[in-house]
Motif scaffolding. Structure first.
Motif, PDB file in Angstrom:
ATOM      1  N   ILE A  61       0.912  -1.114   0.012  1.00 32.15           N
ATOM      2  CA  ILE A  61       0.066   0.023  -0.010  1.00 32.15           C
ATOM      3  C   ILE A  61       0.853   1.362  -0.092  1.00 32.15           C
ATOM      4  N   ILE A  62       0.526   2.308  -0.843  1.00 32.18           N
ATOM      5  CA  ILE A  62       1.212   3.558  -0.741  1.00 32.18           C
ATOM      6  C   ILE A  62       0.607   4.636   0.132  1.00 32.18           C
ATOM      7  N   HIS A  63       1.077   5.126   0.948  1.00 32.55           N
ATOM      8  CA  HIS A  63       0.258   5.967   1.998  1.00 32.55           C
ATOM      9  C   HIS A  63       0.590   7.351   1.422  1.00 32.55           C
ATOM     10  N   ILE A  64      -0.389   8.131   1.268  1.00 33.11           N
ATOM     11  CA  ILE A  64      -0.369   9.595   0.855  1.00 33.11           C
ATOM     12  C   ILE A  64      -0.998  10.510   1.944  1.00 33.11           C
ATOM     13  N   MET A  93      -9.018   3.108   5.473  1.00 29.36           N
ATOM     14  CA  MET A  93      -9.416   2.428   4.053  1.00 29.36           C
ATOM     15  C   MET A  93      -8.392   2.777   2.989  1.00 29.36           C
ATOM     16  N   THR A  94      -8.235   1.541   2.283  1.00 31.76           N
ATOM     17  CA  THR A  94      -7.419   1.397   1.054  1.00 31.76           C
ATOM     18  C   THR A  94      -8.121   1.318  -0.096  1.00 31.76           C
ATOM     19  N   LEU A  95      -7.611   2.192  -1.135  1.00 31.11           N
ATOM     20  CA  LEU A  95      -8.397   2.270  -2.561  1.00 31.11           C
ATOM     21  C   LEU A  95      -7.579   1.423  -3.510  1.00 31.11           C
ATOM     22  N   ILE A  96      -7.947   0.568  -4.254  1.00 29.47           N
ATOM     23  CA  ILE A  96      -7.038  -0.031  -5.375  1.00 29.47           C
ATOM     24  C   ILE A  96      -7.834   0.632  -6.542  1.00 29.47           C
ATOM     25  N   LEU A  97      -6.860   1.261  -7.283  1.00 29.15           N
ATOM     26  CA  LEU A  97      -7.146   2.247  -8.463  1.00 29.15           C
ATOM     27  C   LEU A  97      -6.129   1.834  -9.745  1.00 29.15           C
ATOM     28  N   ALA A  98      -6.685   2.215 -10.759  1.00 28.24           N
ATOM     29  CA  ALA A  98      -5.707   1.975 -12.085  1.00 28.24           C
ATOM     30  C   ALA A  98      -4.506   2.749 -11.979  1.00 28.24           C
ATOM     31  N   LEU A 116      -3.766   2.665  -2.498  1.00 30.33           N
ATOM     32  CA  LEU A 116      -3.563   4.146  -1.783  1.00 30.33           C
ATOM     33  C   LEU A 116      -4.312   4.138  -0.523  1.00 30.33           C
ATOM     34  N   ARG A 117      -3.642   4.841   0.281  1.00 33.79           N
ATOM     35  CA  ARG A 117      -4.291   5.338   1.768  1.00 33.79           C
ATOM     36  C   ARG A 117      -3.964   6.427   2.197  1.00 33.79           C
ATOM     37  N   VAL A 118      -4.841   7.261   2.988  1.00 35.47           N
ATOM     38  CA  VAL A 118      -4.155   8.435   3.815  1.00 35.47           C
ATOM     39  C   VAL A 118      -4.626   8.024   5.108  1.00 35.47           C
ATOM     40  N   PRO A 119      -3.446   7.624   5.985  1.00 34.64           N
ATOM     41  CA  PRO A 119      -3.850   7.327   7.397  1.00 34.64           C
ATOM     42  C   PRO A 119      -4.364   8.218   8.211  1.00 34.64           C
ATOM     43  N   ASN A 120      -4.986   7.876   9.202  1.00 34.79           N
ATOM     44  CA  ASN A 120      -5.240   9.139  10.271  1.00 34.79           C
ATOM     45  C   ASN A 120      -4.630   8.910  11.527  1.00 34.79           C
ATOM     46  N   HIS A 121      -3.459   9.170  11.486  1.00 34.79           N
ATOM     47  CA  HIS A 121      -2.848   9.399  12.855  1.00 34.79           C
ATOM     48  C   HIS A 121      -1.618  10.380  12.514  1.00 34.79           C
ATOM     49  N   GLY A 176       2.905   5.152  20.372  1.00 33.66           N
ATOM     50  CA  GLY A 176       2.231   4.437  21.427  1.00 33.66           C
ATOM     51  C   GLY A 176       1.190   3.191  20.582  1.00 33.66           C
ATOM     52  N   ALA A 177       0.238   2.914  21.225  1.00 31.09           N
ATOM     53  CA  ALA A 177      -0.583   1.775  20.731  1.00 31.09           C
ATOM     54  C   ALA A 177      -1.485   2.242  19.717  1.00 31.09           C
ATOM     55  N   CYS A 178      -1.768   1.369  18.676  1.00 28.59           N
ATOM     56  CA  CYS A 178      -2.687   1.699  17.740  1.00 28.59           C
ATOM     57  C   CYS A 178      -4.115   1.741  18.189  1.00 28.59           C
ATOM     58  N   GLU A 179      -4.967   2.720  17.808  1.00 31.92           N
ATOM     59  CA  GLU A 179      -6.388   3.013  17.937  1.00 31.92           C
ATOM     60  C   GLU A 179      -7.296   1.844  17.639  1.00 31.92           C
ATOM     61  N   ILE A 180      -7.105   1.450  16.380  1.00 32.71           N
ATOM     62  CA  ILE A 180      -8.135   0.441  15.725  1.00 32.71           C
ATOM     63  C   ILE A 180      -7.531  -0.912  16.345  1.00 32.71           C
ATOM     64  N   GLY A 181      -6.452  -0.928  15.588  1.00 32.62           N
ATOM     65  CA  GLY A 181      -5.919  -2.585  16.078  1.00 32.62           C
ATOM     66  C   GLY A 181      -5.877  -3.549  15.148  1.00 32.62           C
ATOM     67  N   ILE A 182      -6.663  -3.436  13.808  1.00 33.86           N
ATOM     68  CA  ILE A 182      -6.911  -4.207  12.726  1.00 33.86           C
ATOM     69  C   ILE A 182      -6.596  -3.386  11.467  1.00 33.86           C
ATOM     70  N   GLU A 183      -5.984  -3.952  10.294  1.00 26.54           N
ATOM     71  CA  GLU A 183      -5.658  -3.358   9.209  1.00 26.54           C
ATOM     72  C   GLU A 183      -6.930  -2.647   8.468  1.00 26.54           C
ATOM     73  N   SER A 184      -6.398  -1.913   7.622  1.00 21.51           N
ATOM     74  CA  SER A 184      -7.545  -1.090   6.671  1.00 21.51           C
ATOM     75  C   SER A 184      -8.539  -2.194   6.012  1.00 21.51           C
ATOM     76  N   THR A 185      -9.674  -1.374   5.754  1.00 19.38           N
ATOM     77  CA  THR A 185     -10.548  -2.105   4.509  1.00 19.38           C
ATOM     78  C   THR A 185      -9.931  -1.882   3.177  1.00 19.38           C
TER      79      THR A 185
END
Ligand code: TXA
Ligand code: MG
Length: 319
Positions: A61-64, A93-98, A116-121, A176-185
């Motif tokens: 995944i590429i984070h932007i 949330m991660t989006l798969i795009l062309a 692609l994903r924009v993380p919320n941290h 610190g510890a991650c808030e959600i704890g499981i990977e993105s959709t």
């Protein structure tokens, strides 16, 4: 490697410089910790694969930093994908795009789509912004664990997984510890309808509500390389058994209202589904630390995030 706990401005700047120089930077996101590299640097990306022990055709995944960076990587982005991005980014949330022609093959594991994903941290977002200031376009980052192992949700977890594979130029940012704890959709947005490739806390119901479109699900015929390609994943050393009878010395994970069977070792008693997600990986890790050989997990029931947790548990139990 340097572990930076004081994630104020100057320190994150240094981490961005390390990325720019081709080193690896592990960083916190709201889901799990990522192992990051400059998404345009072939050598740095190949180090991610060797540090993780991950097959080279398994894309990252590429984070932007924001929705405005989509066009740097993707093309023919459907309107519904933009709608999802506006609604759920920054977020899990991660989006798969062309992919567009600027996106290198090594950035996509040879795929014609890009994730692609924009993380919320705050630390991840600051790192992305600082990286852009020195010319970066995005950070490729898988979860910061060895391939097939349990994803890390804290810096001690990252060290447990990768300490002996990182070098002294690499950096770990401690958030610190991650808030959600499981990977993105993960949502495949290359077809007429969105298709969920990996469930997460951005649920099918939420996506359908926002889009007014029917969501599809991943089937084994799907050619995209996603988590579903490998049956066993998120696995501790201990054997994981779902919804089975627990015997003395077995580890035991269940919602708080379910009593611990006699002699079993309670590893987690979440009161809510959110708490279940946040702590499930740490509980699986705890079993290994306690040298427990079998973990009985009573799965959470219901829709939404419970679906995402059950997906992880099924893979953790497939050995
Ligand atoms: O929450 C998350 O998504 C975390 C944090 C660090 O952002 N990242 C994460 O990365 O879980 P990873 O590499 O452990 O899982 C990403 C999944 C992989 O199963 C991969 O196959 C899939 O995303 N993926 C990545 N790029 C893809 C692509 N171009 N096409 C299809 N699937 C892709
Ligand atoms: Mg992973």
């Amino acid at each position: 490697m340097a572990i930076i706990s004081d994630t104020r401005h100057g320190q994150i700047k240094n981490a961005a410089k390390a990325l720019n120089a081709g080193h690896l930077v592990a960083f916190p996101t709201e889901t799990v910790y990522g192992l990051g590299a400059d998404a345009t640097n072939r050598e740095a990306i190949s180090r991610i694969y060797s540090v993780k022990g991950r097959p080279s055709d398994h894309p990252l995944i590429i984070h932007i930093s924001s929705i405005s960076m989509i066009d740097k990587w993707a093309t023919n982005v459907p309107e519904y994908a933009l709608k999802l991005a506006r609604e759920f980014w920054p977020g899990p949330m991660t989006l798969i795009l062309a992919k567009n022609i600027l996106a290198n093959n090594f950035s996509t594991g040879g795929q014609s789509q890009i994730a692609l994903r924009v993380p919320n941290h705050p630390v991840a977002l600051k790192l992305l912004l600082e990286f852009e200031k020195v010319g970066g376009l995005g950070i490729s980052a898988p979860s910061a664990n060895r391939f097939g192992a349990v994803s890390p949700t804290s810096v001690p977890d990252v060290l447990e997984e990768l300490d002996c594979f990182l070098n002294d130029k690499d950096v770990i940012l401690d958030g610190g510890a991650c808030e959600i704890g499981i990977e993105s959709t993960i949502i495949d947005c290359t077809q007429l309808n969105p298709k969920i490739l990996r469930n997460g806390v951005v649920t099918a119901e939420a996506i359908e509500e926002v889009l007014g479109l029917r969501v599809k699900f991943n089937h084994s015929s799907n050619k995209l390389r996603s988590s579903g390609m490998f049956d066993s994943h998120y696995s501790p050393r201990a054997q994981v058994l779902l919804d089975s009878k627990a015997y003395p010395y077995d580890g035991f994970i269940a919602m708080e209202n379910i009593k611990t069977p006699v002699g079993a070792i309670r590893l987690l008693s979440p009161k809510t589904i959110e708490e279940y997600a946040r702590n499930i990986y740490a509980a699986l890790r705890l079993a290994d630390q306690k040298k427990i050989s079998r973990i009985i997990v009573i799965q959470p029931k219901g829709k939404g995030t419970a679906v995402a947790i059950r997906e992880r548990l099924l893979k953790a139990s497939a050995k």
